[in-house]
Design a protein around this motif. Structure first.
Motif, PDB file in Angstrom:
ATOM      1  N   UNK A  15      -1.416   1.811 -15.275  1.00 13.14           N
ATOM      2  CA  UNK A  15      -2.238   0.709 -15.808  1.00 13.14           C
ATOM      3  C   UNK A  15      -1.490  -0.729 -15.287  1.00 13.14           C
ATOM      4  N   UNK A  16      -2.224  -1.849 -15.767  1.00 14.93           N
ATOM      5  CA  UNK A  16      -1.632  -3.227 -15.350  1.00 14.93           C
ATOM      6  C   UNK A  16      -0.233  -3.453 -15.859  1.00 14.93           C
ATOM      7  N   UNK A  17       0.445  -2.686 -16.727  1.00 14.54           N
ATOM      8  CA  UNK A  17       1.740  -2.812 -17.274  1.00 14.54           C
ATOM      9  C   UNK A  17       2.745  -2.445 -16.284  1.00 14.54           C
ATOM     10  N   UNK A  18       3.503  -3.432 -15.814  1.00 16.02           N
ATOM     11  CA  UNK A  18       4.467  -3.080 -14.648  1.00 16.02           C
ATOM     12  C   UNK A  18       6.033  -3.274 -15.096  1.00 16.02           C
ATOM     13  N   UNK A  19       6.043  -3.696 -16.312  1.00 10.78           N
ATOM     14  CA  UNK A  19       7.597  -4.143 -16.922  1.00 10.78           C
ATOM     15  C   UNK A  19       7.380  -3.826 -18.547  1.00 10.78           C
ATOM     16  N   UNK A  20       8.589  -3.556 -19.006  1.00 13.72           N
ATOM     17  CA  UNK A  20       8.822  -3.419 -20.512  1.00 13.72           C
ATOM     18  C   UNK A  20       8.284  -4.611 -21.195  1.00 13.72           C
ATOM     19  N   UNK A  21       8.750  -5.945 -20.662  1.00 14.62           N
ATOM     20  CA  UNK A  21       8.486  -6.868 -21.625  1.00 14.62           C
ATOM     21  C   UNK A  21       7.000  -7.335 -21.714  1.00 14.62           C
ATOM     22  N   UNK A  53       4.755  -4.898 -21.771  1.00 13.11           N
ATOM     23  CA  UNK A  53       4.258  -3.880 -22.541  1.00 13.11           C
ATOM     24  C   UNK A  53       4.643  -4.123 -24.177  1.00 13.11           C
ATOM     25  N   UNK A  54       5.866  -4.874 -24.389  1.00 14.44           N
ATOM     26  CA  UNK A  54       6.032  -5.070 -25.660  1.00 14.44           C
ATOM     27  C   UNK A  54       5.280  -6.237 -26.168  1.00 14.44           C
ATOM     28  N   UNK A  55       4.859  -7.217 -25.444  1.00 17.32           N
ATOM     29  CA  UNK A  55       3.858  -8.386 -25.713  1.00 17.32           C
ATOM     30  C   UNK A  55       2.325  -7.775 -26.189  1.00 17.32           C
ATOM     31  N   UNK A  56       2.016  -6.778 -25.412  1.00 13.73           N
ATOM     32  CA  UNK A  56       0.661  -6.266 -25.414  1.00 13.73           C
ATOM     33  C   UNK A  56       0.535  -5.409 -26.608  1.00 13.73           C
ATOM     34  N   UNK A  57       1.455  -4.481 -26.975  1.00 18.43           N
ATOM     35  CA  UNK A  57       1.321  -3.754 -28.305  1.00 18.43           C
ATOM     36  C   UNK A  57       2.056  -4.365 -29.370  1.00 18.43           C
ATOM     37  N   UNK A  58       2.487  -5.438 -29.427  1.00  9.30           N
ATOM     38  CA  UNK A  58       3.188  -6.349 -30.648  1.00  9.30           C
ATOM     39  C   UNK A  58       2.082  -6.434 -31.648  1.00  9.30           C
ATOM     40  N   UNK A  59       0.759  -6.939 -31.382  1.00  6.90           N
ATOM     41  CA  UNK A  59       0.288  -7.149 -32.474  1.00  6.90           C
ATOM     42  C   UNK A  59      -0.469  -6.050 -33.097  1.00  6.90           C
ATOM     43  N   UNK A  60      -0.913  -4.873 -32.181  1.00  5.30           N
ATOM     44  CA  UNK A  60      -1.170  -3.767 -33.122  1.00  5.30           C
ATOM     45  C   UNK A  60      -0.176  -3.315 -33.922  1.00  5.30           C
TER      46      UNK A  60
END
Length: 208
Positions: free
Chosen positions: A40-46, A48-55
């Motif tokens: 995917x386009x997620x290459x770091x933990x930070x 990923x956290x930002x993307x999935x925080x709202x859901x």
């Protein structure tokens, strides 16, 4: 997956079944694990956290109000993973190719051009934000309530200038709608098998 028509079709069908039911979401995960390179386009933990925080926040609110927040979080997360995978797999101009193939050289060209310009704008905005963060870090600063308004204003001005430049280019080239494009696609047996598996998942999810 080489054929963007199958890829975009799979994203549409799998997003629908993932959002509608938990079973569809789990089958979509199975498809993603077996039919993709799992990138995917997620290459770091930070990030990923930002993307999935709202859901996650919405899921907590749903659970707190008596709904099934866990199921919601799983389903939305699967939809996001599929979308991030498709974005990572895309090549420049594929939306234009698929739109022309699907809707013709006039309406399809216009729709594809709008889609490509929108994606390009998003990529430029992300790049500008990344450069802004680098500049702030060099000054030993971080994004905060103090410097956020000028940063947003700067990004907005940059996007308005970019839109004006693109409009000028289209006007100079005499663009009035439609265009001549002969899209070509490479379809492998793996693409066909993955697409068939996707249709099977959609059918099973609808039946269940």
């Amino acid at each position: 997956m080489q054929d963007p028509r199958i890829r975009l079709g799979a994203v549409l069908l799998l997003s629908i079944v993932s959002f509608l039911s938990l079973t569809g979401a789990l089958l979509t995960v199975l498809w993603w694990l077996t039919c993709t390179n799992r990138r995917t386009t997620l290459h770091d933990l930070r990030t990923g956290v930002m993307v999935f925080m709202l859901p996650a926040i919405a899921a907590i609110a749903t659970e707190w109000s008596g709904g099934d927040g866990v199921s919601y979080l799983i389903r939305i997360s699967v939809v996001l993973v599929i979308a991030l995978w498709a974005y990572n797999e895309r090549y420049p101009g594929e939306l234009l190719d698929v739109s022309v193939w699907l809707f013709g050289r006039r309406n399809g060209f216009d729709l594809g051009l709008v889609g490509e310009m929108s994606i390009s704008t998003t990529e430029i905005l992300a790049d500008e934000l990344r450069r802004t963060r680098i500049a702030l870090s060099q000054k030993d600063q971080r994004l905060s309530g103090t410097n956020l308004p000028p940063v947003i204003a700067s990004l907005l001005v940059r996007q308005l200038r970019l839109a004006r430049e693109r409009a000028d280019v289209l006007a100079l080239r005499g663009y009035q709608g439609g265009g001549s494009l002969c899209p070509s696609f490479v379809t492998s047996y793996f693409d066909i098998a993955a697409g068939a598996f996707c249709v099977l998942i959609f059918a099973v999810s609808v039946i269940l």
